[in-house]
Design a protein around this motif. Structure first.
Motif, mmCIF file in Angstrom:
data_model
loop_
_atom_site.group_PDB
_atom_site.id
_atom_site.type_symbol
_atom_site.label_atom_id
_atom_site.label_comp_id
_atom_site.label_asym_id
_atom_site.label_seq_id
_atom_site.Cartn_x
_atom_site.Cartn_y
_atom_site.Cartn_z
ATOM 1 N N TYR A 85 0.840 -1.201 0.000
ATOM 2 C CA TYR A 85 0.000 0.000 0.000
ATOM 3 C C TYR A 85 0.870 1.244 0.000
ATOM 4 C CZ TYR A 85 -4.099 -2.896 0.732
ATOM 5 O OH TYR A 85 -5.089 -3.823 0.565
ATOM 6 N N GLU A 86 1.969 1.203 0.786
ATOM 7 C CA GLU A 86 2.860 2.361 0.868
ATOM 8 C C GLU A 86 3.471 2.703 -0.480
ATOM 9 O OE1 GLU A 86 5.523 1.381 4.121
ATOM 10 O OE2 GLU A 86 3.757 1.350 5.430
ATOM 11 N N LEU A 87 3.779 1.686 -1.279
ATOM 12 C CA LEU A 87 4.367 2.015 -2.581
ATOM 13 C C LEU A 87 3.299 2.260 -3.644
ATOM 14 C CD1 LEU A 87 4.395 -0.543 -4.751
ATOM 15 C CD2 LEU A 87 6.226 -1.346 -3.290
ATOM 16 N N GLY A 88 2.041 2.197 -3.239
ATOM 17 C CA GLY A 88 0.956 2.535 -4.152
ATOM 18 C C GLY A 88 0.720 1.482 -5.223
ATOM 19 N N TYR A 89 0.708 0.222 -4.804
ATOM 20 C CA TYR A 89 0.628 -0.880 -5.776
ATOM 21 C C TYR A 89 -0.594 -0.781 -6.686
ATOM 22 C CZ TYR A 89 -3.221 -3.405 -3.614
ATOM 23 O OH TYR A 89 -4.462 -3.756 -3.179
ATOM 24 N N GLU A 90 -1.674 -0.168 -6.192
ATOM 25 C CA GLU A 90 -2.899 -0.130 -7.001
ATOM 26 C C GLU A 90 -2.718 0.677 -8.286
ATOM 27 O OE1 GLU A 90 -4.720 0.960 -3.348
ATOM 28 O OE2 GLU A 90 -6.451 -0.333 -3.760
ATOM 29 N N GLU A 91 -1.882 1.721 -8.177
ATOM 30 C CA GLU A 91 -1.584 2.526 -9.370
ATOM 31 C C GLU A 91 -0.921 1.676 -10.450
ATOM 32 O OE1 GLU A 91 -1.662 6.187 -9.653
ATOM 33 O OE2 GLU A 91 -3.046 6.016 -7.952
ATOM 34 N N TYR A 92 -0.159 0.688 -10.026
ATOM 35 C CA TYR A 92 0.522 -0.201 -10.970
ATOM 36 C C TYR A 92 -0.431 -1.286 -11.467
ATOM 37 C CZ TYR A 92 4.852 1.839 -9.060
ATOM 38 O OH TYR A 92 5.845 2.683 -8.668
ATOM 39 N N PHE A 93 -1.027 -2.023 -10.528
ATOM 40 C CA PHE A 93 -1.856 -3.179 -10.909
ATOM 41 C C PHE A 93 -3.046 -2.767 -11.781
ATOM 42 C CE2 PHE A 93 -0.906 -6.471 -7.305
ATOM 43 C CZ PHE A 93 0.429 -6.406 -7.619
ATOM 44 N N TYR A 94 -3.622 -1.620 -11.451
ATOM 45 C CA TYR A 94 -4.828 -1.194 -12.169
ATOM 46 C C TYR A 94 -4.530 -0.053 -13.129
ATOM 47 C CZ TYR A 94 -6.894 -4.163 -8.611
ATOM 48 O OH TYR A 94 -7.185 -5.238 -7.812
ATOM 49 N N GLY A 95 -3.255 0.118 -13.481
ATOM 50 C CA GLY A 95 -2.857 1.164 -14.409
ATOM 51 C C GLY A 95 -2.811 0.662 -15.846
ATOM 52 N N GLN A 96 -2.039 1.357 -16.661
ATOM 53 C CA GLN A 96 -2.011 1.076 -18.098
ATOM 54 C C GLN A 96 -0.844 0.185 -18.528
ATOM 55 O OE1 GLN A 96 -4.523 1.993 -20.377
ATOM 56 N NE2 GLN A 96 -5.409 2.191 -18.342
ATOM 57 N N GLY A 97 -0.068 -0.256 -17.559
ATOM 58 C CA GLY A 97 1.085 -1.087 -17.908
ATOM 59 C C GLY A 97 0.836 -2.559 -17.643
ATOM 60 N N VAL A 98 1.916 -3.335 -17.711
ATOM 61 C CA VAL A 98 1.867 -4.765 -17.413
ATOM 62 C C VAL A 98 2.683 -4.979 -16.124
ATOM 63 C CG1 VAL A 98 2.579 -7.067 -18.207
ATOM 64 C CG2 VAL A 98 1.662 -5.389 -19.847
ATOM 65 N N SER A 99 2.038 -5.549 -15.114
ATOM 66 C CA SER A 99 2.736 -5.841 -13.861
ATOM 67 C C SER A 99 3.141 -7.303 -13.834
ATOM 68 C CB SER A 99 1.829 -5.568 -12.648
ATOM 69 O OG SER A 99 1.450 -4.212 -12.598
ATOM 70 N N VAL A 100 4.392 -7.558 -13.487
ATOM 71 C CA VAL A 100 4.860 -8.931 -13.293
ATOM 72 C C VAL A 100 5.356 -9.015 -11.856
ATOM 73 C CG1 VAL A 100 6.497 -10.715 -14.016
ATOM 74 C CG2 VAL A 100 5.497 -9.170 -15.727
ATOM 75 N N VAL A 101 4.866 -9.994 -11.110
ATOM 76 C CA VAL A 101 5.177 -10.093 -9.683
ATOM 77 C C VAL A 101 5.884 -11.412 -9.381
ATOM 78 C CG1 VAL A 101 4.270 -9.941 -7.333
ATOM 79 C CG2 VAL A 101 3.015 -8.841 -9.220
ATOM 80 N N GLU A 102 7.164 -11.325 -8.989
ATOM 81 C CA GLU A 102 7.855 -12.536 -8.529
ATOM 82 C C GLU A 102 7.500 -12.779 -7.064
ATOM 83 O OE1 GLU A 102 11.914 -13.274 -9.670
ATOM 84 O OE2 GLU A 102 11.933 -11.510 -10.968
ATOM 85 N N TRP A 103 7.369 -14.032 -6.672
ATOM 86 C CA TRP A 103 6.967 -14.444 -5.316
ATOM 87 C C TRP A 103 5.557 -13.958 -4.991
ATOM 88 C CZ3 TRP A 103 10.024 -18.008 -3.230
ATOM 89 C CH2 TRP A 103 11.385 -18.024 -3.610
ATOM 90 N N ALA A 104 4.678 -14.005 -5.980
ATOM 91 C CA ALA A 104 3.332 -13.448 -5.830
ATOM 92 C C ALA A 104 2.516 -14.150 -4.749
ATOM 93 C CB ALA A 104 2.594 -13.511 -7.168
#
Ligand code: ADP
Ligand code: MG
Length: 135
Positions: A85-104
């Motif tokens: 939340y502190e790094l603002g993950y929602e802006e990434y996950f629900y933004g216009q890019g592609v998110s890849v998460v290691e150790w998801a």
């Protein structure tokens, strides 16, 4: 499906070539199963030519030189979900890019419902990996 390294790379490139904005790709697998290798291939498929290095100490790294932005997360060292939340993950996950998460698996609770989940396990032979994908 079972893949050797070349097939892993082809699969990742295809994901990168076809991924839509807002795609979240969750990679789950032990150390050395090929999460970073997969991320590098996705990046190449997106047309990113920067060197992809693991963002272990800052959780997320952004690459903007491809067809879509790539947000590469490595949450291995996350202590608490609040850090996301502190790094603002929602802006990434629900933004216009592609998110890849290691150790998801460590942040499973906050993965979007439509995330693509790729589980990777070691196969029996050297260089063999077993992939289980859910879309
Ligand atoms: N089929 C395969 N898919 C992905 N990586 C493979 C495969 N076979 C061998 N490897 C090797 O395994 C290692 C995986 O490392 P890496 O991608 O850093 O894993 P992780 O990020 O999951 O810890 C690399 O050295 C890669 O060359
Ligand atoms: Mg890695």
């Amino acid at each position: 499906m079972i893949k050797n390294q070349n097939e892993t790379e082809e699969f990742g490139m295809e994901l990168g070539r076809t991924a839509a904005p807002g795609t979240v790709i969750a990679l789950i697998g032990d150390l050395g199963t090929g999460k970073t290798t997969m991320t590098k291939s996705i990046a190449r498929g997106l047309g990113i030519d920067d060197v992809i290095t693991s963002p272990t100490f800052n959780i997320v790294k952004e690459y903007d030189s491809g067809r879509l932005p790539l947000y590469h997360f490595d949450v291995y060292r996350i202590g608490d979900i609040d850090e996301m939340y502190e790094l603002g993950y929602e802006e990434y996950f629900y933004g216009q890019g592609v998110s890849v998460v290691e150790w998801a698996d460590l942040i499973e609770d906050i993965l979007p419902e439509d995330a693509m989940i790729i589980r990777i396990e070691y196969g029996e032979k050297e260089g063999e990996r077993i992939y289980q994908c859910t879309f």
